[in-house]
Enzyme design. Structure first.
Site, PDB file in Angstrom:
ATOM      1  N   ASP A   1       8.419   5.435  11.940  1.00  0.00           N
ATOM      2  CA  ASP A   1       8.474   4.293  12.856  1.00  0.00           C
ATOM      3  C   ASP A   1       9.811   4.349  13.585  1.00  0.00           C
ATOM      4  OD1 ASP A   1       5.966   2.840  11.994  1.00  0.00           O
ATOM      5  OD2 ASP A   1       7.003   3.032  10.084  1.00  0.00           O
TER       6      ASP A   1
ATOM      7  N   SER B   1       0.845   7.694   6.121  1.00  0.00           N
ATOM      8  CA  SER B   1       0.708   6.336   6.634  1.00  0.00           C
ATOM      9  C   SER B   1      -0.269   5.581   5.758  1.00  0.00           C
ATOM     10  CB  SER B   1       0.175   6.363   8.070  1.00  0.00           C
ATOM     11  OG  SER B   1      -0.283   5.079   8.438  1.00  0.00           O
TER      12      SER B   1
ATOM     13  N   TYR C   1       0.848  -1.198   0.000  1.00  0.00           N
ATOM     14  CA  TYR C   1       0.000   0.000   0.000  1.00  0.00           C
ATOM     15  C   TYR C   1       0.882   1.246   0.000  1.00  0.00           C
ATOM     16  CZ  TYR C   1      -4.612   1.804  -0.127  1.00  0.00           C
ATOM     17  OH  TYR C   1      -5.758   2.382  -0.576  1.00  0.00           O
TER      18      TYR C   1
ATOM     19  N   GLY D   1       5.417   8.632   1.013  1.00  0.00           N
ATOM     20  CA  GLY D   1       6.471   8.434   2.008  1.00  0.00           C
ATOM     21  C   GLY D   1       7.409   7.308   1.592  1.00  0.00           C
ATOM     22  N   HIS D   2       6.819   6.251   1.073  1.00  0.00           N
ATOM     23  CA  HIS D   2       7.658   5.150   0.587  1.00  0.00           C
ATOM     24  C   HIS D   2       8.525   5.607  -0.585  1.00  0.00           C
ATOM     25  CE1 HIS D   2       4.198   2.702   2.338  1.00  0.00           C
ATOM     26  NE2 HIS D   2       5.249   2.207   2.957  1.00  0.00           N
TER      27      HIS D   2
ATOM     28  N   GLY E   1      11.869   4.563   7.255  1.00  0.00           N
ATOM     29  CA  GLY E   1      11.368   5.889   7.607  1.00  0.00           C
ATOM     30  C   GLY E   1      11.415   6.057   9.116  1.00  0.00           C
ATOM     31  N   LYS E   2      11.785   7.258   9.553  1.00  0.00           N
ATOM     32  CA  LYS E   2      11.850   7.499  10.992  1.00  0.00           C
ATOM     33  C   LYS E   2      10.464   7.745  11.588  1.00  0.00           C
ATOM     34  CE  LYS E   2      15.626  10.368  11.130  1.00  0.00           C
ATOM     35  NZ  LYS E   2      16.659  11.146  11.806  1.00  0.00           N
TER      36      LYS E   2
END
Lengths: 310, 310
Positions: free
Chosen positions: A180, A215, A42, A46-47, A177-178
């Site tokens: 998480d 997200s 998904y 961001g990815h 990614g920060k």
């Protein structure tokens, strides 16, 4: 899934562990560095920033797509987690239609490979290849607190599956990614402690234009919840400004963020200020910290954080 | 330690993690397979059989020498464990003086590398590079029972350090002795569960001419204890013969072995008949089992086992 096997921009889709490893080894043998971006599918913008970084750091990029049952407790939202595993190339196509944000390099990306879920399953009671799995990696101090408190099996699931991906893909670099934050610190520690020859890179939180951290779960928010959720990033930003203006007492900062989120209609899971390195709880800010929040809006649990480096 | 750097028969001694990995990668890049034999030093002829097997299976062999503090509990015999870490090449020289047992291939061995202890330490309270170590691998079912009962931290220490060695040496094959049967099964399971691209080979127990299983700890036995210790292998062999002659009840078999060892002056830690694959306790023998024993003679704890495949 013949269509997905082609993908776009020279992308290859790989669904077999042995094939993935052969692919990596042939590339590395030829001298090209290889970067891995582990995802749960998904894919959002961001990815994309992670993939861009991966492509800067290595000649080849591999994106793994795997919704890991091993990191969801039975009561959690595995079933509702947004997934496009049925068409692994959907995320890539989505990027392909974002000309303003997708860099030209994206469509000319040399190779990207997606591993699909069931091949790296490690949840024994689901049978199949993962049957009988009993090996778990724990990063014993860092996995406690923050998300580890409310999601007790989460990080052993993350660490274990990421180690499997490392052994299958054999990357030189891995990009997280920060957003998480705890996950990023745990993987860094695991890599150091277990001597994986992998450079672990952490990228800043990518936000929507109004500040909401990106997200995969955001699509599950109702329009009202979506608006309420802005209270997280807004209150965190205020806290950061307050610290920059001299505030050092964490108690007031945490109370303020909790109040803002609750007022907006959210339910705070935690709002905690911790040391950036060891994630230990901080009472008075004297060194670099990270302010981490998890909060529910309706049935959706969101996390966000800001690093505050004095 | 310049002397050790030379070694014999083209042997190299490597003491640095990064150097070890570079060495391995250059060999593998050239196409030669690489086999690892993890040891705790104090090499005996049992180890030699492992190295011989390693050399059959791969072009290059690496022997790691590391007495792992992570697998000794505070009450255990870490301090008395025989060690020749101060001269890592001693074991090799010992072999070099055994013309009858050392195969000609041994002295012409292309390369063998020894990692030394402190570089892969993972016991945090010893400081140094391992300081802060907090990542542990557990193979949750197989680590229970047998040696896991009396040595509760043993196998997490073994699994964790072996994983570190895998990531440093990056072998294609690893060779273990089945004398440490539970260890061998645990490593096989870990490799499968975490997708290490490594073939785990187990070799039969190597024995002295009178039947005593070879062990680095045997040198710690007094002459009397050395004689008493034969009760282990002798009683296990009798049990195997009894099963081959139709005995299927484990209760009597275990009582008999326990009696023999106790009569000889030993103290049985455990005498257990378990399934060869999952190490589950068996009451009646209907499928392949392994009869495992641990017993004390004076201050020395010895282990041994026989596989009984109907």
């Amino acid at each position: 899934m013949a269509a997905a096997e082609e993908g776009g921009g020279g992308m290859a889709v790989i669904r077999d562990k042995g094939e993935m490893r052969s692919w990596s080894r042939s590339r590395r043998k030829a001298g090209g560095g290889l970067a891995l971006v582990p995802t749960m599918g998904y894919l959002h913008r961001g990815h994309l920033s992670l993939v861009e970084e991966a492509k800067k750091r290595a000649q080849f990029a591999v994106v793994s797509i795997y919704v890991n049952p091993g990191q969801f407790a039975p009561t959690e939202d595995l079933d509702s987690y947004p997934s496009d595993l049925q068409g692994t190339s959907v995320g890539w196509r989505r990027w392909g239609s974002m000309p303003s944000s997708a860099p030209p390099t994206f469509t000319t990306m040399g190779k990207a490979a997606a591993l699909e879920g069931k091949l790296v399953s490690c949840v024994e009671d689901r049978g199949g290849e993962g049957a009988g799995h009993e090996t778990w990696i724990r990063v014993e101090r860092l996995e406690k607190g923050l998300c580890g408190s409310s999601r007790p099996v989460f990080f052993r699931g993350v660490a274990t599956v990421v180690a499997k991906l490392f052994n299958i893909v054999e990357p030189d670099v891995v990009v997280f990614g920060k957003k998480d934050y705890q996950q990023w610190r745990i993987i860094r520690r695991m890599v150091r402690d277990l001597d994986f020859a992998i450079d672990v890179v952490g990228l800043e939180v990518v936000r929507e234009i109004d500040g909401l951290a990106m997200s995969s779960r955001n699509v599950l928010l109702s329009p009202t919840e979506r608006q309420q959720a802005l209270s997280i990033s807004e209150s965190l930003l205020k806290a950061k400004v307050a610290v920059e203006n001299g505030e050092t007492s964490c108690e007031g900062l945490k109370a303020s963020v909790t109040w803002s989120i609750t007022q907006a209609g959210g339910r705070v899971d935690y709002a905690e200020i911790v040391d950036q390195e060891n994630l230990g709880v901080v009472k008075r800010i004297r060194s670099p910290v990270v302010f981490c929040v998890a909060a529910w809006f309706g049935k959706v649990r969101l996390i966000d954080n800001v690093e505050i480096s004095l």
